[in-house]
Scaffold this active site. Structure first.
Site, PDB file in Angstrom:
ATOM      1  CG  ASP A 179      -1.812   1.226   1.285  1.00 34.53           C
ATOM      2  OD1 ASP A 179      -2.589   1.431   0.331  1.00 34.53           O
ATOM      3  OD2 ASP A 179      -1.720   2.001   2.267  1.00 34.53           O
ATOM      4  CD  GLU A 273      -2.584   1.797  -3.188  1.00 38.22           C
ATOM      5  OE1 GLU A 273      -3.820   1.907  -3.134  1.00 38.22           O
ATOM      6  OE2 GLU A 273      -1.821   2.201  -2.288  1.00 38.22           O
ATOM      7  CG  ASP A 357      -1.923   3.328   5.898  1.00 36.97           C
ATOM      8  OD1 ASP A 357      -2.809   3.686   5.116  1.00 36.97           O
ATOM      9  OD2 ASP A 357      -1.284   4.115   6.620  1.00 36.97           O
TER      10      ASP A 357
END
Length: 384
Positions: A179, A273, A357
């Site tokens: 992340d 991501e 997170d």
């Protein structure tokens, strides 16, 4: 298992005075050809509504000084301009811009039957011969091309594109989700967090002082009605500003290279991501912090290194609700239930306490493994 790849090696050059003059001529000629060909293409299209198929050879009769530099350097300008046009028409990129003197001065030549070679302490280039050089690492393989550049801090470099062989890294049977963030540069699905070094912020004061002094020197030169190119004090402080920027860039690249290789080395599947960085930097409050983090460069490094060393990089859709989904029971919160200011939250379904997170990175890993099984993986081409 071995794989054939193209790898670039950046080498510091130490040219003598005559060689510096040749480089200056080469930078100027390639810049002139780019600007002249682009201008003629624009004028031709405005008049005839068709693309002009011009080449550098057409200009050598009128501008004979173009023959003094490497012809391959001019030929590569034609190829680069054609590629820029294709990106504009087919991929929606920006229209090619005119080049300015002193901004990213460079030219590229090709190795034809040994015209570009290296020794222990020199690099040989067409029309100029051997140039003293300092090699940061051993270079093995066939040299395909060389790009010579001159930085604003006054340094010369050559980037050697080499066709070489690499060995795939051994499998570790370990997978990881990543992340991306601003407070922490990355948060991993195993709970580890890598702090954001914030290279620009650390040198912001030094950069501001150098830029302030540069502005004063510019004002003094203007009052004296003197060209900036003739003002030694202005040029001296311009170099100081460039050196600060150079240090920021070099330390950031070093950090990103080491971190990306460490992740590739220790994990088989890396899920990350896909952020819309271009859209995010439009937020003026976060633009500087996002640019300093350099997420795009980090993702690109992961992509080509995964391709080199036989690992798998999976890109997760940017709309995947990784933060709002409980990694334990898949309960999904609404945007109103989980604003950005909330960093810890308790799942109303299974009561698990989630770090925003870490929870996101776990969900990214789970989704990445699903996509990897479906063979929807993304390699260097997809993420670069």
């Amino acid at each position: 298992m071995q794989k054939q790849i193209l790898k670039a090696h950046k080498v510091r050059l130490y040219p003598n005075e005559d060689q510096q003059i040749f480089f200056a001529k080469s930078f100027g000629c390639t810049r002139f050809i780019w600007n002249r060909m682009l201008s003629d293409k624009i004028d031709h299209y405005n008049e005839h509504k068709t693309e002009l198929k011009n080449t550098p050879a057409q200009y050598k009769k009128e501008f004979e000084w173009l023959k003094e530099v490497d012809s391959l350097a001019l030929a590569n300008v034609q190829q680069n301009l054609r590629a820029a046009y294709n990106k504009f028409f087919k991929q929606g990129a920006r229209f090619p811009k005119f080049k300015k003197k002193g901004i990213k001065d460079s030219y590229t030549t090709n190795n034809q039957k040994g015209t570009v070679t290296i020794t222990d302490s020199t690099v040989k280039l067409p029309k100029i011969g051997h140039i003293n050089a300092k090699f940061p690492s051993e270079i093995n393989g066939l040299i395909k091309s060389a790009t010579i550049s001159h930085t604003l801090s006054g340094k010369y470099f050559v980037s050697l594109l080499v066709e070489t062989i690499v060995n795939e890294l051994p499998k570790t049977h370990s997978n990881i989700g990543i992340d991306l963030g601003l407070t922490d540069f990355i948060v991993l699905s195993d709970g580890r967090k890598v702090a954001n070094p914030k290279f620009l912020s650390k040198l912001q004061d030094k950069l501001a002082r150098a830029q302030k002094m540069l502005a004063k020197r510019r004002a003094v030169a203007k009052v004296a009605n003197r060209k900036l190119s003739d003002s030694r004090n202005y040029q001296k402080h311009k170099t100081k500003v460039a050196k600060v920027y150079e240090k920021i860039t070099n330390t950031r690249k070093d950090f990103l290279h080491k971190l990306s290789f460490n992740l590739i080395k220790n994990h088989d599947v890396i899920a990350i991501e896909d952020l819309n960085v271009k859209g995010m930097v439009k937020n003026h409050k976060l633009a500087k912090a996002i640019s300093d983090s350099s997420w795009s460069s980090f993702t690109t490094m992961l992509a080509y290194k995964a391709d080199w060393y036989g690992k798998t990089l999976v890109k997760i859709d940017r709309w995947f609700p990784s933060s709002k989904t409980c990694s334990n029971c898949n309960h999904l919160l609404t945007k109103a239930e989980l604003p950005l200011s909330v960093r810890m939250w308790n799942c109303p379904s299974c009561l698990q306490q989630n770090d925003r997170d870490i929870n996101a990175s776990i969900n990214i890993l789970h989704q990445g493994l699903i996509l990897a099984k479906q063979s929807k993986t993304v390699g260097a081409t997809g993420l670069a």
